[in-house]
Design a protein around this motif. Structure first.
Motif, PDB file in Angstrom:
ATOM      1  N   UNK A   1       0.889  -1.109  -0.074  1.00  0.00           N
ATOM      2  CA  UNK A   1       0.057   0.024   0.177  1.00  0.00           C
ATOM      3  C   UNK A   1       0.826   1.319   0.026  1.00  0.00           C
ATOM      4  N   UNK A   2       0.661   2.082  -0.698  1.00  0.00           N
ATOM      5  CA  UNK A   2       1.242   3.285  -0.902  1.00  0.00           C
ATOM      6  C   UNK A   2       0.903   4.356   0.230  1.00  0.00           C
ATOM      7  N   UNK A   3       1.697   5.257   0.504  1.00  0.00           N
ATOM      8  CA  UNK A   3       1.187   6.443   1.230  1.00  0.00           C
ATOM      9  C   UNK A   3       0.120   7.101   1.017  1.00  0.00           C
ATOM     10  N   UNK A   4      -0.310   7.061  -0.312  1.00  0.00           N
ATOM     11  CA  UNK A   4      -1.571   7.622  -0.508  1.00  0.00           C
ATOM     12  C   UNK A   4      -2.836   6.391  -0.224  1.00  0.00           C
ATOM     13  N   UNK A   5      -2.710   5.457   0.011  1.00  0.00           N
ATOM     14  CA  UNK A   5      -3.320   4.367   0.421  1.00  0.00           C
ATOM     15  C   UNK A   5      -4.017   3.527  -0.737  1.00  0.00           C
ATOM     16  N   UNK A   6      -3.159   3.803  -1.928  1.00  0.00           N
ATOM     17  CA  UNK A   6      -3.334   3.014  -3.121  1.00  0.00           C
ATOM     18  C   UNK A   6      -2.874   1.586  -3.087  1.00  0.00           C
ATOM     19  N   UNK A   7      -3.173   0.660  -3.855  1.00  0.00           N
ATOM     20  CA  UNK A   7      -2.381  -0.665  -3.727  1.00  0.00           C
ATOM     21  C   UNK A   7      -1.310  -0.520  -4.976  1.00  0.00           C
ATOM     22  N   UNK A   8      -0.156  -1.117  -4.596  1.00  0.00           N
ATOM     23  CA  UNK A   8       0.885  -1.317  -5.654  1.00  0.00           C
ATOM     24  C   UNK A   8       0.915  -2.745  -5.866  1.00  0.00           C
ATOM     25  N   UNK A   9       0.610  -3.255  -6.834  1.00  0.00           N
ATOM     26  CA  UNK A   9       0.791  -4.634  -7.361  1.00  0.00           C
ATOM     27  C   UNK A   9       1.973  -4.949  -8.417  1.00  0.00           C
ATOM     28  N   UNK A  10       2.691  -5.900  -8.164  1.00  0.00           N
ATOM     29  CA  UNK A  10       3.537  -5.969  -9.217  1.00  0.00           C
ATOM     30  C   UNK A  10       3.810  -7.690  -9.438  1.00  0.00           C
ATOM     31  N   UNK A  11       4.291  -7.998 -10.596  1.00  0.00           N
ATOM     32  CA  UNK A  11       4.270  -9.358 -10.866  1.00  0.00           C
ATOM     33  C   UNK A  11       5.188  -9.594 -11.978  1.00  0.00           C
ATOM     34  N   UNK A  12       5.241 -10.890 -12.429  1.00  0.00           N
ATOM     35  CA  UNK A  12       6.157 -11.616 -13.589  1.00  0.00           C
ATOM     36  C   UNK A  12       5.201 -12.495 -14.318  1.00  0.00           C
ATOM     37  N   UNK A  13       5.031 -12.398 -15.626  1.00  0.00           N
ATOM     38  CA  UNK A  13       4.198 -13.328 -16.275  1.00  0.00           C
ATOM     39  C   UNK A  13       5.166 -14.473 -16.841  1.00  0.00           C
ATOM     40  N   UNK A  14       4.613 -15.455 -17.364  1.00  0.00           N
ATOM     41  CA  UNK A  14       5.252 -16.919 -17.897  1.00  0.00           C
ATOM     42  C   UNK A  14       4.593 -16.698 -19.282  1.00  0.00           C
ATOM     43  N   UNK A  41       1.511  -2.039 -11.257  1.00  0.00           N
ATOM     44  CA  UNK A  41       0.289  -1.070 -11.430  1.00  0.00           C
ATOM     45  C   UNK A  41       0.129  -0.530 -10.044  1.00  0.00           C
ATOM     46  N   UNK A  42      -0.454   0.733 -10.250  1.00  0.00           N
ATOM     47  CA  UNK A  42      -1.105   1.319  -8.761  1.00  0.00           C
ATOM     48  C   UNK A  42      -2.470   1.622  -9.086  1.00  0.00           C
ATOM     49  N   UNK A  43      -3.152   0.987  -8.085  1.00  0.00           N
ATOM     50  CA  UNK A  43      -4.725   1.397  -8.354  1.00  0.00           C
ATOM     51  C   UNK A  43      -5.440   1.326  -7.046  1.00  0.00           C
ATOM     52  N   UNK A  44      -6.671   1.747  -6.908  1.00  0.00           N
ATOM     53  CA  UNK A  44      -7.435   1.858  -5.716  1.00  0.00           C
ATOM     54  C   UNK A  44      -7.887   0.569  -5.433  1.00  0.00           C
ATOM     55  N   UNK A  45      -8.273   0.354  -4.107  1.00  0.00           N
ATOM     56  CA  UNK A  45      -8.458  -0.961  -3.711  1.00  0.00           C
ATOM     57  C   UNK A  45      -9.989  -1.175  -4.106  1.00  0.00           C
ATOM     58  N   UNK A  46     -10.384  -2.186  -4.752  1.00  0.00           N
ATOM     59  CA  UNK A  46     -11.822  -2.431  -5.164  1.00  0.00           C
ATOM     60  C   UNK A  46     -12.697  -2.639  -4.110  1.00  0.00           C
ATOM     61  N   UNK A  47     -13.990  -1.998  -4.280  1.00  0.00           N
ATOM     62  CA  UNK A  47     -14.848  -2.334  -3.078  1.00  0.00           C
ATOM     63  C   UNK A  47     -15.080  -3.810  -2.988  1.00  0.00           C
ATOM     64  N   UNK A  48     -15.175  -4.772  -3.846  1.00  0.00           N
ATOM     65  CA  UNK A  48     -15.073  -5.980  -3.679  1.00  0.00           C
ATOM     66  C   UNK A  48     -13.871  -6.771  -2.951  1.00  0.00           C
ATOM     67  N   UNK A  49     -12.823  -6.162  -2.976  1.00  0.00           N
ATOM     68  CA  UNK A  49     -11.807  -6.636  -2.560  1.00  0.00           C
ATOM     69  C   UNK A  49     -10.942  -7.751  -3.444  1.00  0.00           C
TER      70      UNK A  49
END
Length: 75
Positions: A1-14, A41-49
């Motif tokens: 979670x960033x300082x602004x409260x957004x989620x930062x997601x990262x990954x590696x595809x195959x 990607x940085x995004x807001x947490x979805x309401x559904x979670x």
């Protein structure tokens, strides 16, 4: 979670080809390295979670079963 409260997601595809895009919950992720070997990607947490992520490649293949991630409840 960033300082602004957004989620930062990262990954590696195959993939056995060239990955051309990654989407997380319908939003495009940014390539951190070539061929989306790492993405972020940085995004807001979805309401559904729930977050979904999938990749597509240069041959036009789109991942048929997206990856699902359940986020923790908001504090």
């Amino acid at each position: 979670v960033t300082e602004s409260g957004r989620l930062q997601i990262q990954g590696t595809p195959s993939d056995n080809g060239t990955v051309t895009a990654v989407q997380v919950s319908g939003l495009p992720a940014a390539a951190v390295s070539s061929n989306f070997a790492q993405w972020r990607i940085e995004l807001d947490r979805p309401d559904s979670g729930l977050l979904t992520a999938f990749a597509s490649d240069a041959a036009g293949n789109v991942e048929q079963t997206p990856h699902l991630l359940k986020t923790a409840d908001k504090p």
